[in-house]
Structures are given as C-alpha cells and as structure tokens.
Design an enzyme around this catalytic site. Structure first.
Site, PDB file in Angstrom:
ATOM      1  N   HIS A   3       0.879  -1.177   0.000  1.00 50.01           N
ATOM      2  CA  HIS A   3       0.000   0.000   0.000  1.00 50.01           C
ATOM      3  C   HIS A   3       0.915   1.224   0.000  1.00 50.01           C
ATOM      4  O   HIS A   3       1.614   1.465   0.986  1.00 50.01           O
ATOM      5  CB  HIS A   3      -0.859   0.047   1.262  1.00 50.01           C
ATOM      6  CG  HIS A   3      -1.727  -1.155   1.482  1.00 50.01           C
ATOM      7  ND1 HIS A   3      -3.064  -1.190   1.139  1.00 50.01           N
ATOM      8  CD2 HIS A   3      -1.457  -2.362   2.028  1.00 50.01           C
ATOM      9  CE1 HIS A   3      -3.578  -2.373   1.476  1.00 50.01           C
ATOM     10  NE2 HIS A   3      -2.625  -3.105   2.019  1.00 50.01           N
ATOM     11  N   PHE A   4       0.925   1.996  -1.117  1.00 53.57           N
ATOM     12  CA  PHE A   4       1.868   3.113  -1.222  1.00 53.57           C
ATOM     13  C   PHE A   4       1.222   4.495  -1.035  1.00 53.57           C
ATOM     14  O   PHE A   4       1.899   5.507  -1.174  1.00 53.57           O
ATOM     15  CB  PHE A   4       2.646   3.040  -2.536  1.00 53.57           C
ATOM     16  CG  PHE A   4       3.776   2.029  -2.529  1.00 53.57           C
ATOM     17  CD1 PHE A   4       4.264   1.496  -1.344  1.00 53.57           C
ATOM     18  CD2 PHE A   4       4.366   1.623  -3.719  1.00 53.57           C
ATOM     19  CE1 PHE A   4       5.314   0.569  -1.338  1.00 53.57           C
ATOM     20  CE2 PHE A   4       5.421   0.706  -3.735  1.00 53.57           C
ATOM     21  CZ  PHE A   4       5.892   0.177  -2.547  1.00 53.57           C
ATOM     22  N   HIS A  15      -3.005 -12.490   3.130  1.00 52.88           N
ATOM     23  CA  HIS A  15      -2.616 -12.510   4.550  1.00 52.88           C
ATOM     24  C   HIS A  15      -3.490 -13.405   5.437  1.00 52.88           C
ATOM     25  O   HIS A  15      -4.213 -12.931   6.301  1.00 52.88           O
ATOM     26  CB  HIS A  15      -2.519 -11.093   5.135  1.00 52.88           C
ATOM     27  CG  HIS A  15      -3.609 -10.127   4.756  1.00 52.88           C
ATOM     28  ND1 HIS A  15      -4.934 -10.462   4.701  1.00 52.88           N
ATOM     29  CD2 HIS A  15      -3.546  -8.815   4.428  1.00 52.88           C
ATOM     30  CE1 HIS A  15      -5.630  -9.400   4.348  1.00 52.88           C
ATOM     31  NE2 HIS A  15      -4.810  -8.398   4.182  1.00 52.88           N
ATOM     32  N   ASP A  59       2.303  -6.927   2.662  1.00 56.07           N
ATOM     33  CA  ASP A  59       1.229  -6.053   3.129  1.00 56.07           C
ATOM     34  C   ASP A  59       1.800  -4.759   3.716  1.00 56.07           C
ATOM     35  O   ASP A  59       1.343  -4.274   4.744  1.00 56.07           O
ATOM     36  CB  ASP A  59       0.321  -6.764   4.147  1.00 56.07           C
ATOM     37  CG  ASP A  59      -0.966  -5.993   4.395  1.00 56.07           C
ATOM     38  OD1 ASP A  59      -1.250  -5.031   3.648  1.00 56.07           O
ATOM     39  OD2 ASP A  59      -1.694  -6.338   5.343  1.00 56.07           O
ATOM     40  N   HIS A  65       1.828   3.868   8.322  1.00 55.83           N
ATOM     41  CA  HIS A  65       1.113   4.963   8.990  1.00 55.83           C
ATOM     42  C   HIS A  65       2.147   5.682   9.847  1.00 55.83           C
ATOM     43  O   HIS A  65       3.106   5.056  10.294  1.00 55.83           O
ATOM     44  CB  HIS A  65      -0.010   4.426   9.876  1.00 55.83           C
ATOM     45  CG  HIS A  65      -1.067   3.670   9.123  1.00 55.83           C
ATOM     46  ND1 HIS A  65      -2.024   4.294   8.354  1.00 55.83           N
ATOM     47  CD2 HIS A  65      -1.302   2.345   9.011  1.00 55.83           C
ATOM     48  CE1 HIS A  65      -2.810   3.372   7.802  1.00 55.83           C
ATOM     49  NE2 HIS A  65      -2.386   2.177   8.181  1.00 55.83           N
TER      50      HIS A  65
HETATM   51  O1  DOR Z   1      -3.565  -3.545   8.464  1.00 58.42           O
HETATM   52  C1  DOR Z   1      -3.944  -3.223   7.342  1.00 58.42           C
HETATM   53  N1  DOR Z   1      -3.586  -2.056   6.780  1.00 58.42           N
HETATM   54  N2  DOR Z   1      -4.761  -4.053   6.670  1.00 58.42           N
HETATM   55  C2  DOR Z   1      -5.379  -3.653   5.555  1.00 58.42           C
HETATM   56  O2  DOR Z   1      -6.201  -4.379   5.068  1.00 58.42           O
HETATM   57  C3  DOR Z   1      -5.132  -2.334   4.978  1.00 58.42           C
HETATM   58  C4  DOR Z   1      -3.840  -1.802   5.406  1.00 58.42           C
HETATM   59  C5  DOR Z   1      -3.722  -0.333   5.124  1.00 58.42           C
HETATM   60  O3  DOR Z   1      -3.911   0.063   3.986  1.00 58.42           O
HETATM   61  O4  DOR Z   1      -3.406   0.435   6.047  1.00 58.42           O
END
Ligand code: DOR
Length: 439
Positions: free
Chosen positions: A64-65, A235, A306, A310
């Site tokens: 996820h970028f 996952h 994954d 954040h």
């Molecule tokens: O922990 C997660 N973070 N699981 C997800 O399905 C999405 C991801 C995110 O994009 O932050």
C-alpha cells in the site's frame, strides 16, 4: 565494438529453476542472455558476486503506497525506494488510496504518477465496489493492472464488498485471479465493542478474532468455486484457515506475511503497542506455528509484505482509533532470509514464494525465474551477513519498522532490474526507471 553484455554477474550461487548452481549470468538489452561460464567475456559492467547468492527478482505482491491522497506517509518514490533497498524488484500496489482505484481514470492516474518516479517495476490493483462490479471485466484487463482486490471487511479506506450477492456480482465480471481481504464484516461490527471497551491494542486479535477470518475465507472460497474463478486469499492468519485451505483446489492461492510468520501476540503488543496493529491481526504462537506448517506442506503459495505505512503520530492515538498496518516491503527479504538461516524453509522454497509463484499465478510476463529470455531482474543476497534492522535504514516516509533492533542473518546487497543496478550496499543508484508489469 560494444561489449556483448551490459552486465555480467560472476561467480554467485544462483537459484535457477532446477536448483542452486554456481555460475555467471549475462544480461543484454535488459534480458538474461546467457547463464554459464562468462569468465573472459567483455561486458560494460561486472559484479564479482563470489560468496553471494542470486535470486530471481523478488516480487512483493501486496503493498500500500498511499499515493494519491496520503503522501505524508508514503508515495510512489519513497515506497519503491524502500522496495529496492530491500531487494524487491516489482510490486503489486493496493487500491485503497484516496481516491480509491476503482475506475480506469484512477488507474491511469497511478500509471502516470509512477512513470519516471518508481524505482522498481509495478502493477496496480483495481478495487471492487458494489457499484463498479459490472465494469471489472474491462478494468482488470487494462495495461498495468494486476487484477481486482476485494475487501470483505472494513480496514484502512472505504473499499468494502460485504454481502454474498455483491461478491457474486464482482466475481461474475472478469476471469483473472482476484485478491481478497477475508474478514467477515458483520462479525467485525458485532464485536467492535470489545475493542472500544478495552481501549487497548491487546484486544485487537480478540475483536478481529479467528472466527471472523475463517468465516470470510470459507465464504469467498465457496463463492469463487461456484463462479469458477481463481481466488487469492491475502494474509491468512489462523490455524483454522490453514487447515481449511490445505488441499484446496489449485484455483485457490494463499498468501502469508513475514510479520505473521515472525511476531506473536501478546508479546508484539507488549513490545511495540499499536505499531503492531494490523488487519488481520498478529495472533498467538499457535496460529503463527500453523502458518509455518502451511509453508512446509505447500498450502501457502505466496509471501507478500502487506506494506501499510502509517505515521507514528497516527499510531499514537487511543486504540481502536489508531490505523491498522505496518511497513514491510523493505524488511520482507531480510526477515525471510533469517528464517532460511534458522532452517524454517529452504532458499529454493523462499524463491517460489516470493518470485516464481507470484509470476506464475498472476501471469506476469518475463519475470519469476533466472531463465534465458526473462527480464534481467536479480536480487543478490549475502546469506551469511549478520545485520541489525533499524529505523534509520527505513526509506518509507513513516520512518519506522516493527523489526527495529532485530538482528538477522541474511541481507540483500544488490538489486538489479532489467539489467540496471539500482541498489548496491544499501545505496540507491542510477535513476527511477521502473516500468509497468506485463501480464
Ligand atoms: O492492516 C492493514 N492495513 N490491513 C489492511 O487491510 C489495509 C492496510 C492499510 O492500507 O493500512
């Protein structure tokens, strides 16, 4: 006269499709042109790789970028820079950006943004919604698209397809393998008070409990079989799902992450609190051990990181108002090489899980094996290097890793993409010439 090769990698132990062989690899015009003794041939550039291992370029099929919309925690430059520092040569990027990647315009916008800024090769997922279900057959065939992603349970962002009827509609449109985040939305809603009452991240694997994951996985595997669609369960985290998925049809592929294979509850929440919060959660050792059984018996087909960055500030709110996810694209390989050294899997099995299987399952052209004619994508690793993973090595905008302070044995020392050396000894080199993957 120009040299016959652009790059020759000499003397490494190379993981070839039929086993590990000490040999040389010659790359010309971006492709693997020769595998064999190239001691005396002329080449523009050579790497003396004695003592190293060469893997086919590592493909991380779940990252996820955050671009567009949340570039303060990652963008396509920083995310792909992190990838090559970690020995990753190609990524599949997830659609839960802002706006979400649910239209041809949004996909085309990501491809435009990646051009000239991405350090590794890439493809983008299209996100399914109840509204765009009818368009997915067309969307999934667009250049640069790796397929459709479905969130069955709410996670980061707004994407959600929770009901069986909507899921059936999504599956009725298109033919490619689709990827699923399998957590049951009804059960998540029902159990959310557990998280709210606890106001403590230790409750995370109880709120999003094993039954929440198992229910969704059973549902989607049943629906995919009814629709005759290949499905990729992302996952997987529980012993019960592994038992259910063991021996399932070859149309079902199964991903696990390095963090679920490495971290355990409650220790990870004791140690790093909400930094360890992700969906589906890190669970106790019984589940972690069952994932390893799945790696050993062939149930697991892919390892993806994954990668879901954040900021520390976002992670410092009070649980459950904290976002779920942790970075991982840069640490995937060091963590897994350490597991190889600990005897938990062989290097050849790791290569299947992070390169040949993703390429085969998703039909990526020219990747996934050190084979003549394939793209010159190589990940050079020092299997005997003891190194400590630290936050200051992390290129992700979030600036932290759940593995800060962990000493591992095994490290990526060079990343080669289509014959260009883009990382050497922890330094990014050359230019960002990442290109869309072809399927
Ligand atoms: O922990 C997660 N973070 N699981 C997800 O399905 C999405 C991801 C995110 O994009 O932050």
């Amino acid at each position: 006269m120009s040299a016959p090769f652009d790059l020759v990698v000499r003397g490494a132990d190379c993981v070839l499709p039929n086993g590990v062989t000490r040999t040389d690899i010659g790359i010309r015009d971006g492709r693997i042109a020769e595998i064999g003794d190239l001691t005396n041939v002329a080449t523009e550039q050579a790497i003396d790789a004695k003592g190293l291992h060469v893997l086919p370029g590592v493909i991380d099929s779940q990252v996820h970028f955050r671009e567009p919309g949340n570039e303060h925690k990652e963008d396509l430059d920083s995310g792909t820079r992190a990838a090559i520092l970690g020995g990753v040569t190609a990524v599949f990027e997830m659609p839960n950006t802002s706006p979400a990647t649910t239209t041809a315009e949004a996909l085309s916008d990501k491809l435009t943004r990646a051009k000239g800024r991405a350090w590794c090769d890439y493809a983008f997922y299209v996100g399914a919604t109840p509204e765009n279900a009818g368009d997915l057959a067309e969307l999934e065939r667009l250049p640069g698209c790796c397929g459709v992603k479905v969130f069955m349970g709410s996670s980061t962002g707004t994407l959600l397809v929770a009901d069986d009827d909507d899921l059936a509609n999504v599956m009725a449109s298109g033919t490619r393998r689709f990827a699923v985040h399998a957590e049951d939305e009804d059960r998540l809603i029902e159990r959310k008070p557990i998280a709210e009452a606890a106001a403590d991240v230790h409750a995370h694997p109880d709120w999003r409990d094993p039954e929440t994951a198992l229910r969704a996985t059973r549902r989607i595997v049943g629906l995919a079989a009814a629709a005759d669609r290949p499905v990729h369960v992302l996952h997987v985290t529980t012993a019960e799902e592994m038992a259910f998925l063991n021996g399932h049809s070859t149309k079902v592929s199964v991903e696990v992450t390095p963090q679920h294979l490495t971290l355990t509850a409650p220790e990870c929440y004791d140690d790093i609190g909400t930094l360890a919060q992700m969906n589906p959660p890190i669970r106790d050792a019984r589940h972690r051990d069952a994932l390893w059984v799945g790696v050993a018996n062939g149930t697991v087909t892919v390892i993806g990181s994954d990668h879901a960055p954040h900021t520390r500030e976002e992670k410092s709110a009070t649980y459950p108002n904290t976002p779920s996810g942790m970075p991982g694209v840069q640490t995937l390989l060091p963590i897994m090489l350490d597991h190889v050294n600990a005897g938990r899997l062989t290097l050849e099995r790791l290569v299947e899980l992070v390169s040949s299987n993703p390429a085969r399952l998703f039909g990526i052209k020219g990747k996934g094996g050190v084979v003549k004619g394939n793209d010159g994508d190589l990940t050079l690793v020092d299997l005997s290097a003891p190194r400590t993973i630290t936050d200051d090595w992390i290129a992700s905008r979030c600036g932290w890793t759940p593995f800060n302070g962990r000493t591992v044995t095994g490290w990526p020392v060079a990343t080669v993409i289509r014959g260009r050396v883009v990382m050497r000894d922890d330094e990014v080199m050359d230019k960002p010439t990442g290109a869309p993957l072809r399927f």
